[in-house]
Design a protein around this motif. Structure first.
Motif, PDB file in Angstrom:
ATOM      1  N   LEU A 150       0.847  -1.195   0.000  1.00  0.00           N
ATOM      2  CA  LEU A 150       0.000   0.000   0.000  1.00  0.00           C
ATOM      3  C   LEU A 150       0.881   1.243   0.000  1.00  0.00           C
ATOM      4  CD1 LEU A 150      -1.922  -2.279   0.824  1.00  0.00           C
ATOM      5  CD2 LEU A 150      -3.019  -0.684   2.404  1.00  0.00           C
ATOM      6  N   ASP A 151       0.632   2.158  -0.933  1.00  0.00           N
ATOM      7  CA  ASP A 151       1.456   3.359  -1.006  1.00  0.00           C
ATOM      8  C   ASP A 151       0.915   4.439  -0.064  1.00  0.00           C
ATOM      9  OD1 ASP A 151      -0.680   4.696  -2.343  1.00  0.00           O
ATOM     10  OD2 ASP A 151       0.147   4.205  -4.319  1.00  0.00           O
ATOM     11  N   SER A 152       1.642   5.541   0.029  1.00  0.00           N
ATOM     12  CA  SER A 152       1.266   6.591   0.975  1.00  0.00           C
ATOM     13  C   SER A 152      -0.043   7.263   0.590  1.00  0.00           C
ATOM     14  CB  SER A 152       2.384   7.628   1.112  1.00  0.00           C
ATOM     15  OG  SER A 152       2.766   8.132  -0.150  1.00  0.00           O
ATOM     16  N   ASP A 153      -0.395   7.266  -0.694  1.00  0.00           N
ATOM     17  CA  ASP A 153      -1.671   7.848  -1.102  1.00  0.00           C
ATOM     18  C   ASP A 153      -2.843   7.018  -0.576  1.00  0.00           C
ATOM     19  OD1 ASP A 153      -0.415   9.902  -2.438  1.00  0.00           O
ATOM     20  OD2 ASP A 153      -0.582   8.967  -4.418  1.00  0.00           O
ATOM     21  N   ILE A 191      -2.811   4.874   2.003  1.00  0.00           N
ATOM     22  CA  ILE A 191      -2.853   4.934   3.461  1.00  0.00           C
ATOM     23  C   ILE A 191      -3.340   6.303   3.930  1.00  0.00           C
ATOM     24  CG2 ILE A 191      -1.496   4.737   5.585  1.00  0.00           C
ATOM     25  CD1 ILE A 191       0.299   2.726   4.088  1.00  0.00           C
ATOM     26  N   SER A 192      -2.936   7.364   3.254  1.00  0.00           N
ATOM     27  CA  SER A 192      -3.406   8.705   3.615  1.00  0.00           C
ATOM     28  C   SER A 192      -4.910   8.821   3.458  1.00  0.00           C
ATOM     29  CB  SER A 192      -2.710   9.763   2.753  1.00  0.00           C
ATOM     30  OG  SER A 192      -1.337   9.843   3.044  1.00  0.00           O
ATOM     31  N   SER A 193      -5.432   8.239   2.387  1.00  0.00           N
ATOM     32  CA  SER A 193      -6.878   8.251   2.181  1.00  0.00           C
ATOM     33  C   SER A 193      -7.593   7.522   3.312  1.00  0.00           C
ATOM     34  CB  SER A 193      -7.211   7.612   0.832  1.00  0.00           C
ATOM     35  OG  SER A 193      -8.599   7.591   0.599  1.00  0.00           O
ATOM     36  N   LEU A 194      -7.045   6.383   3.710  1.00  0.00           N
ATOM     37  CA  LEU A 194      -7.646   5.622   4.803  1.00  0.00           C
ATOM     38  C   LEU A 194      -7.521   6.333   6.143  1.00  0.00           C
ATOM     39  CD1 LEU A 194      -6.433   2.068   3.741  1.00  0.00           C
ATOM     40  CD2 LEU A 194      -8.782   2.928   3.704  1.00  0.00           C
ATOM     41  N   ALA A 195      -6.443   7.082   6.321  1.00  0.00           N
ATOM     42  CA  ALA A 195      -6.214   7.784   7.585  1.00  0.00           C
ATOM     43  C   ALA A 195      -7.289   8.833   7.875  1.00  0.00           C
ATOM     44  CB  ALA A 195      -4.839   8.444   7.576  1.00  0.00           C
ATOM     45  N   GLY A 210      -4.070   4.295  12.654  1.00  0.00           N
ATOM     46  CA  GLY A 210      -2.631   4.096  12.546  1.00  0.00           C
ATOM     47  C   GLY A 210      -2.275   3.038  11.531  1.00  0.00           C
ATOM     48  N   THR A 211      -0.974   2.789  11.418  1.00  0.00           N
ATOM     49  CA  THR A 211      -0.481   1.788  10.487  1.00  0.00           C
ATOM     50  C   THR A 211       0.816   1.183  10.998  1.00  0.00           C
ATOM     51  OG1 THR A 211       0.106   1.369   8.164  1.00  0.00           O
ATOM     52  CG2 THR A 211       0.829   3.459   9.091  1.00  0.00           C
ATOM     53  N   LYS A 212       1.044  -0.073  10.631  1.00  0.00           N
ATOM     54  CA  LYS A 212       2.321  -0.755  10.864  1.00  0.00           C
ATOM     55  C   LYS A 212       2.942  -0.996   9.504  1.00  0.00           C
ATOM     56  CE  LYS A 212       4.224  -5.044  12.919  1.00  0.00           C
ATOM     57  NZ  LYS A 212       4.998  -5.645  11.828  1.00  0.00           N
ATOM     58  N   LEU A 213       4.121  -0.400   9.289  1.00  0.00           N
ATOM     59  CA  LEU A 213       4.779  -0.482   7.990  1.00  0.00           C
ATOM     60  C   LEU A 213       5.908  -1.503   8.026  1.00  0.00           C
ATOM     61  CD1 LEU A 213       4.950   3.299   6.968  1.00  0.00           C
ATOM     62  CD2 LEU A 213       3.220   1.593   6.352  1.00  0.00           C
ATOM     63  N   SER A 214       5.558  -2.752   7.714  1.00  0.00           N
ATOM     64  CA  SER A 214       6.571  -3.795   7.649  1.00  0.00           C
ATOM     65  C   SER A 214       7.264  -3.826   6.300  1.00  0.00           C
ATOM     66  CB  SER A 214       5.946  -5.156   7.956  1.00  0.00           C
ATOM     67  OG  SER A 214       5.499  -5.192   9.294  1.00  0.00           O
ATOM     68  N   CYS A 215       6.911  -2.884   5.432  1.00  0.00           N
ATOM     69  CA  CYS A 215       7.587  -2.754   4.138  1.00  0.00           C
ATOM     70  C   CYS A 215       8.977  -2.159   4.290  1.00  0.00           C
ATOM     71  CB  CYS A 215       6.752  -1.871   3.209  1.00  0.00           C
ATOM     72  SG  CYS A 215       6.314  -0.259   3.909  1.00  0.00           S
ATOM     73  N   ARG A 271       6.334  10.551   4.752  1.00  0.00           N
ATOM     74  CA  ARG A 271       5.235  11.227   4.068  1.00  0.00           C
ATOM     75  C   ARG A 271       3.968  11.188   4.926  1.00  0.00           C
ATOM     76  NH1 ARG A 271       7.769   8.867  -0.366  1.00  0.00           N
ATOM     77  NH2 ARG A 271       6.392   7.036  -0.433  1.00  0.00           N
ATOM     78  N   LEU A 272       3.775  10.061   5.620  1.00  0.00           N
ATOM     79  CA  LEU A 272       2.590   9.938   6.465  1.00  0.00           C
ATOM     80  C   LEU A 272       2.733  10.742   7.759  1.00  0.00           C
ATOM     81  CD1 LEU A 272       1.994   6.123   5.943  1.00  0.00           C
ATOM     82  CD2 LEU A 272       0.533   7.973   5.104  1.00  0.00           C
ATOM     83  N   THR A 273       3.903  10.656   8.406  1.00  0.00           N
ATOM     84  CA  THR A 273       4.071  11.381   9.669  1.00  0.00           C
ATOM     85  C   THR A 273       4.054  12.893   9.473  1.00  0.00           C
ATOM     86  OG1 THR A 273       6.496  11.321   9.534  1.00  0.00           O
ATOM     87  CG2 THR A 273       5.414   9.502  10.692  1.00  0.00           C
ATOM     88  N   SER A 274       4.467  13.361   8.302  1.00  0.00           N
ATOM     89  CA  SER A 274       4.476  14.804   8.058  1.00  0.00           C
ATOM     90  C   SER A 274       3.085  15.330   7.720  1.00  0.00           C
ATOM     91  CB  SER A 274       5.448  15.139   6.914  1.00  0.00           C
ATOM     92  OG  SER A 274       5.049  14.511   5.705  1.00  0.00           O
ATOM     93  N   ARG A 275       2.177  14.417   7.461  1.00  0.00           N
ATOM     94  CA  ARG A 275       0.810  14.828   7.128  1.00  0.00           C
ATOM     95  C   ARG A 275      -0.152  14.672   8.295  1.00  0.00           C
ATOM     96  NH1 ARG A 275      -2.761  12.856   1.840  1.00  0.00           N
ATOM     97  NH2 ARG A 275      -4.688  13.927   2.450  1.00  0.00           N
TER      98      ARG A 275
END
Length: 310
Positions: free
Chosen positions: A154-157, A159-163, A170-175, A183-187
């Protein structure tokens, strides 16, 4: 209003079985208590390391409730429980979220279905997670782990939409993608949407990029060292933190080379005196007596000695 789990370091706990592949409740309790005494912020029950997909619904509920009761009975009521609730249908995932709340979890972590990866367009992924979040009685988090979801990353776009959903927190990024993490924390502020690194080798780097912490497999073996790294970061002692991060990064790599889930169980069994390295097929158990023949094992031995000196 739904809120994320608190910042810190979490463990996707391995789940111990006996020789008949039944839940080894005494070993599970011993593991939970050692992790709690090691200072973990929370325990992820039925993350990928917990063999979630190998369990029945009843076993999943039992593992969560046993973890919660063990923590509560021993004075660790403040330790958070996140439950993995990923399944291959939206319907089943919703049911697992309800089960998780009933069993004592405060949050759930949801994998994207992967049986039909070509069907999982961005639109379908977003719809799935939103429908689950709508139905879940507790806050949900997005679990991005391409290794166990047929390569879906899943890309940041997305995940941002889901946020933006009020019950997705939240999210766990095992990638391991620090660019995506930043990108996510700054938004999104971590008080509204917490972004966790999903691996030890990105723990400090994620913190430097604004993450809420880490949910990482190596914590099963080294909870105190992860707590020390988090403390060094909070104190601004970046030089010492980077030295420790380097050591833990090698440890993270070593766990993958000693047998993954089975290897973690074998190391715990050998060094901490509880549990046996039984796994459910098709995973392969790692024989404790063969650990010493693995060239990566010594890295973990050295780190365990450092852990036990604390």
């Amino acid at each position: 209003m739904s809120v994320p789990p608190p910042p810190g370091f979490y463990v996707p706990a391995v789940l111990f079985f006996d020789e008949k592949e039944e839940l080894d409740e005494l070993a599970i309790q011993s593991h939970v208590l050692r992790l709690a005494k090691g200072g973990v912020t929370g325990i992820l029950v039925q993350g990928s390391n917990g063999e979630a997909q190998h369990l029945s619904h009843e076993e999943r509920k039992r593992a969560i409730s046993l973890t919660r009761k063990t923590l509560d009975d021993n004075g660790y009521k403040n330790v958070v429980i996140i439950a993995g609730t990923g399944a291959q249908s939206t319907r089943e995932t919703k049911k697992l979220c309800i089960d998780a709340k009933e069993a004592g979890a405060s949050h759930v972590l949801v994998l994207t279905p992967s049986t039909w990866p070509r069907q999982m367009t961005a639109e379908n992924i977003i719809r799935f997670h939103r429908e689950v979040a709508d139905a879940s009685p507790i806050p949900t988090m997005i679990y991005n782990f391409p290794t166990v979801t047929a390569g879906q990353d899943l890309d940041s776009d997305i995940i941002s939409s889901l946020a933006e959903h009020p019950n997705i927190v939240g999210t766990k990024l095992s990638c391991g993608n620090i660019g995506k993490l930043q990108r996510l924390t700054s938004r999104f502020p971590s008080s509204e949407f917490a972004v966790f690194a999903g691996r030890t080798d990105t723990f400090l780097h994620g913190l430097n990029a604004g993450s809420a912490g880490a949910i990482a497999a190596l914590v099963n073996i080294l909870p105190k060292l992860h707590g020390q790294l988090y403390k060094l970061f909070q104190e601004g002692n970046f030089k010492e933190a980077m030295i420790l991060q380097s050591k833990l990064g090698h440890g993270d790599w070593a766990t993958s080379k000693v047998g993954g889930i089975g290897g973690i169980k074998a190391v715990v069994s050998k060094h901490f005196g509880y549990g046996e390295p039984h796994v459910r097929g098709p995973l392969k158990a790692v024989e404790v007596q063969k650990l010493s023949g693995n060239k990566y094992y010594q890295t973990l031995v050295d780190l365990i000695q450092l852990e036990e000196s604390m």
